[in-house]
Motif scaffolding. Structure first.
Motif, PDB file in Angstrom:
ATOM      1  N   UNK A 212     152.867  88.119  64.516  1.00 54.63           N
ATOM      2  CA  UNK A 212     152.496  88.901  65.734  1.00 54.63           C
ATOM      3  C   UNK A 212     151.852  87.847  66.658  1.00 54.63           C
ATOM      4  N   UNK A 213     150.964  86.976  66.194  1.00 57.04           N
ATOM      5  CA  UNK A 213     150.009  85.952  66.782  1.00 57.04           C
ATOM      6  C   UNK A 213     151.057  84.818  67.516  1.00 57.04           C
ATOM      7  N   UNK A 214     152.204  84.512  66.912  1.00 58.33           N
ATOM      8  CA  UNK A 214     153.083  83.561  67.205  1.00 58.33           C
ATOM      9  C   UNK A 214     153.728  84.024  68.434  1.00 58.33           C
ATOM     10  N   UNK A 215     154.283  85.185  68.440  1.00 54.09           N
ATOM     11  CA  UNK A 215     155.168  85.529  69.531  1.00 54.09           C
ATOM     12  C   UNK A 215     154.098  85.815  70.859  1.00 54.09           C
ATOM     13  N   UNK A 216     152.847  86.370  70.641  1.00 53.48           N
ATOM     14  CA  UNK A 216     152.190  86.506  71.636  1.00 53.48           C
ATOM     15  C   UNK A 216     151.626  85.246  72.270  1.00 53.48           C
ATOM     16  N   UNK A 217     151.374  84.135  71.537  1.00 58.73           N
ATOM     17  CA  UNK A 217     150.943  83.034  71.719  1.00 58.73           C
ATOM     18  C   UNK A 217     152.216  82.350  72.844  1.00 58.73           C
ATOM     19  N   UNK A 218     153.410  82.594  72.356  1.00 61.36           N
ATOM     20  CA  UNK A 218     154.491  81.888  73.227  1.00 61.36           C
ATOM     21  C   UNK A 218     154.671  82.552  74.403  1.00 61.36           C
ATOM     22  N   UNK A 219     154.089  84.012  74.497  1.00 61.85           N
ATOM     23  CA  UNK A 219     154.345  84.742  75.839  1.00 61.85           C
ATOM     24  C   UNK A 219     153.020  84.186  76.682  1.00 61.85           C
ATOM     25  N   UNK A 220     152.071  84.174  76.110  1.00 69.20           N
ATOM     26  CA  UNK A 220     150.799  83.519  76.718  1.00 69.20           C
ATOM     27  C   UNK A 220     151.220  82.194  77.419  1.00 69.20           C
ATOM     28  N   UNK A 221     151.620  81.409  76.729  1.00 67.93           N
ATOM     29  CA  UNK A 221     151.804  80.118  77.311  1.00 67.93           C
ATOM     30  C   UNK A 221     153.005  79.938  78.233  1.00 67.93           C
ATOM     31  N   UNK A 222     153.833  80.799  78.278  1.00 67.72           N
ATOM     32  CA  UNK A 222     155.138  80.818  79.246  1.00 67.72           C
ATOM     33  C   UNK A 222     154.539  81.420  80.289  1.00 67.72           C
ATOM     34  N   UNK A 223     153.483  82.364  80.450  1.00 66.68           N
ATOM     35  CA  UNK A 223     152.853  82.853  81.556  1.00 66.68           C
ATOM     36  C   UNK A 223     151.980  81.767  82.235  1.00 66.68           C
ATOM     37  N   UNK A 224     151.608  80.917  81.696  1.00 62.73           N
ATOM     38  CA  UNK A 224     150.750  79.950  82.125  1.00 62.73           C
ATOM     39  C   UNK A 224     149.140  80.154  81.651  1.00 62.73           C
ATOM     40  N   UNK A 225     148.879  81.486  81.001  1.00 67.49           N
ATOM     41  CA  UNK A 225     147.553  81.721  80.721  1.00 67.49           C
ATOM     42  C   UNK A 225     146.964  80.699  79.633  1.00 67.49           C
ATOM     43  N   UNK A 226     145.750  80.832  79.330  1.00 64.77           N
ATOM     44  CA  UNK A 226     144.963  80.130  78.275  1.00 64.77           C
ATOM     45  C   UNK A 226     144.813  81.209  77.094  1.00 64.77           C
ATOM     46  N   UNK A 227     145.230  80.583  75.943  1.00 62.95           N
ATOM     47  CA  UNK A 227     144.988  81.263  74.844  1.00 62.95           C
ATOM     48  C   UNK A 227     143.459  81.511  74.382  1.00 62.95           C
ATOM     49  N   UNK A 228     142.816  80.573  75.012  1.00 64.19           N
ATOM     50  CA  UNK A 228     141.257  80.538  74.548  1.00 64.19           C
ATOM     51  C   UNK A 228     140.435  81.322  75.207  1.00 64.19           C
ATOM     52  N   UNK A 229     140.862  81.819  76.709  1.00 63.39           N
ATOM     53  CA  UNK A 229     139.677  82.687  77.163  1.00 63.39           C
ATOM     54  C   UNK A 229     140.226  84.344  76.995  1.00 63.39           C
TER      55      UNK A 229
END
Length: 331
Positions: A212-229
């Motif tokens: 689940x973390x993998x696909x959420x990470x992919x969607x987060x990066x695709x939107x241009x958001x920061x995974x760290x915030x």
């Protein structure tokens, strides 16, 4: 992305597919904000005089070329067995396409290349809300209510109290599922030093959550958001990924893990369940919509239709295949 069909005879097409590890291309059509995902594995991606293409080789059909609609793609996920040339990567960057290196079926996100032209709209929304204590609590509250229902948070609830409320809700779900599957008292444990000694439910839950973390990470990066915030989690490069993944655990990973309580290999079965059932890719439009709704609750956007056919598959031997089905069970 789909698992090879179990062979029945040495000469069957399904057996040939298994032996050759025939590639499968899964595409998700355009979703919110013109965001389109393309997942590829076991192909060679290159640039020729016409454009960026994927070379697919099979025993029956030989070498075939599939041209990629680079202008319509926001994110390309490269699964195992994929190679890409520098020219093709440069073309994708010029078209503003984010390229991510993932595990099979997108179950992990190892690295990402984001183009200079990627919009900062959603990163700015995220940063503003994260930096303001009041807005941060508002987003955290909205995350809780997405999981447990509207108006379930009393006015004046602090972030610490929210965490406590969430913990109690999750423990209650553990108790209910433990009773349902008759496994006695369950305690969530995640200890890398004692990994092999953990019970099947904990092993399956850790494995499913990683998917689940993998696909959420992919969607987060695709939107241009920061995974760290992150808004609930903090102090980790994956904090925002954990925040968003928590929205779906009660519905997806927790029930799955308890259903594998008697499994002899719960980790592998949990991963296969997500990949073969296409659960992760079905979640992509919902993840994008939920992130946008949390960061810009007053924006005008259409919620994804859960009944809509989201995934189409292409196979070099069988040709077009219907999406949303598990093609890993023999034909």
């Amino acid at each position: 992305m789909s698992s090879p069909t179990t062979a029945t005879t040495p000469s069957s097409p399904s057996d040939a597919r298994r032996k050759l590890a025939a590639p499968t291309v899964a595409m998700l059509p355009r979703i919110a904000d013109s965001l389109s995902f393309l997942y590829l594995d076991i192909v060679r991606i290159l640039q020729d005089d016409t454009g960026v293409c994927a070379e697919v080789t099979s025993e029956r059909r030989g070498r075939e070329t599939v041209y990629l609609p680079t202008a319509a793609l926001s994110c390309v996920l490269l699964g195992p067995g994929t190679s890409i040339t520098a020219r093709a990567l440069a073309t994708l960057a010029r078209h503003g396409t984010t390229v991510l290196v993932t595990g099979s079926g997108g179950v992990r996100c190892y690295a990402g290349a984001q183009p200079d032209s990627l919009s900062t709209t959603w990163l700015e929304h995220q940063a503003r809300a994260w930096a303001d204590d009041t807005q941060r609590l508002t987003v955290a509250t909205a995350m809780y209510e997405k999981r447990f229902g509207k108006k379930t948070v009393p006015p004046g609830t602090t972030l610490e109290q929210l965490r406590g409320m969430e913990g109690q809700r999750v423990k209650a779900q553990y108790r209910l599922l433990a009773q349902q599957y008759k496994i006695g008292r369950f305690r969530r444990a995640y200890d890398r030093a004692k990994w092999d000694s953990q019970d099947p439910v904990n092993l399956a839950l850790s494995s499913a959550n990683t998917c689940l973390y993998g696909i959420v990470h992919a969607a987060t990066l695709a939107l241009g958001c920061s995974p760290a915030l992150g808004f609930v989690h903090s102090g980790n490069q994956q904090a925002f990924v954990y925040d968003i993944a928590d929205l779906y655990k009660a519905e997806h990973t927790i029930p799955l893990a308890f259903s594998l309580h008697a499994s002899t290999n719960p980790e592998a079965e949990a991963r296969r369940s997500f990949r073969d059932g296409l659960r992760l890719f079905r979640l992509l439009p919902r993840i994008v919509h939920d992130i946008q709704e949390l960061l810009d609750p007053h924006g005008d956007r259409e919620a994804p239709d859960p009944e809509e056919q989201l995934v189409d598959l292409w196979d070099p031997i069988a040709g077009p295949l219907p999406g949303g089905a598990n093609h890993g069970a023999g034909s």
